[in-house]
Design a protein around this motif. Structure first.
Motif, PDB file in Angstrom:
ATOM      1  N   UNK A 193       0.426  -1.310   0.174  1.00  0.00           N
ATOM      2  CA  UNK A 193      -0.265  -0.277  -0.115  1.00  0.00           C
ATOM      3  C   UNK A 193       1.188   1.434  -0.118  1.00  0.00           C
ATOM      4  N   UNK A 194       0.469   2.352  -0.568  1.00  0.00           N
ATOM      5  CA  UNK A 194       1.302   3.396  -0.471  1.00  0.00           C
ATOM      6  C   UNK A 194       0.083   4.226  -0.605  1.00  0.00           C
ATOM      7  N   UNK A 195       0.543   5.525  -0.365  1.00  0.00           N
ATOM      8  CA  UNK A 195      -0.052   7.341  -0.619  1.00  0.00           C
ATOM      9  C   UNK A 195       0.282   8.226  -0.882  1.00  0.00           C
ATOM     10  N   UNK A 196       0.069   8.828  -1.646  1.00  0.00           N
ATOM     11  CA  UNK A 196       0.505   9.457  -2.813  1.00  0.00           C
ATOM     12  C   UNK A 196       0.041  11.127  -1.979  1.00  0.00           C
ATOM     13  N   UNK A 197       0.600  12.332  -3.028  1.00  0.00           N
ATOM     14  CA  UNK A 197       0.633  13.300  -2.018  1.00  0.00           C
ATOM     15  C   UNK A 197      -0.908  14.096  -2.059  1.00  0.00           C
ATOM     16  N   UNK A 198      -1.657  13.661  -2.637  1.00  0.00           N
ATOM     17  CA  UNK A 198      -2.810  14.104  -2.115  1.00  0.00           C
ATOM     18  C   UNK A 198      -3.682  13.465  -1.334  1.00  0.00           C
ATOM     19  N   UNK A 199      -3.089  12.321  -0.779  1.00  0.00           N
ATOM     20  CA  UNK A 199      -4.143  11.183   0.472  1.00  0.00           C
ATOM     21  C   UNK A 199      -4.882  10.160  -0.126  1.00  0.00           C
TER      22      UNK A 199
END
Length: 147
Positions: free
Chosen positions: A101-107
């Motif tokens: 799982x990963x989260x980008x800058x926009x959440x």
């Protein structure tokens, strides 16, 4: 929660996990990448925008853990919150033989699937094949065919 997600996917093509999104199985056919024949397999994707029936997953966890539905719901909620908190502090969170799982800058949460043995039993014994290893001829024959 990972074993419960996999168990749910063994019964259905998709499962919605409370406040996280929907995991869906996708068949990936055999393909050629360079000099490698990639074996067919199943992988899963996560659509964080698709939340349809969270109760099915809660019921499955409740049944498997033999606990009250409120306790199952609480454990799922806690796992999702812990995952989201970990993603806010780290670039990614990985689960062996499940995915990352990963989260980008926009959440927005994304998911990259690992090879999941339980979801690929029908392809057991099929492995990626490096065709360069199959050549028994000399180097000139290899080059002529690869061109």
């Amino acid at each position: 929660m990972i074993p419960y997600i996999i168990k749910a996917l063994l019964k259905n093509d998709s499962v919605c996990v409370n406040d996280l999104g929907t995991f869906t199985i996708h068949y990936v056919p055999a393909s050629i990448q360079g000099k490698t024949i990639l074996a067919p397999h199943n992988e899963i994707t996560l659509d964080p925008n698709n939340v349809y029936d969270e109760y099915a997953f809660t019921n499955l966890v409740c049944f498997e853990k033999k606990c009250l539905i409120t306790q199952a719901n609480q454990e799922i909620t806690q796992w999702v919150e812990e995952l989201k908190n970990a993603l806010e502090h780290n670039k990614s969170v990985s689960f062996d033989q499940f995915g990352t799982f990963a989260m980008n800058d926009k959440g927005r949460i994304s998911f990259t699937c690992d090879y999941i043995p339980e979801l690929n039993q029908e392809f057991e014994g099929m492995e990626d094949l490096n065709t360069a290893m199959l050549w028994k001829g000399n180097e000139e024959e290899k080059e002529a065919v690869s061109e």
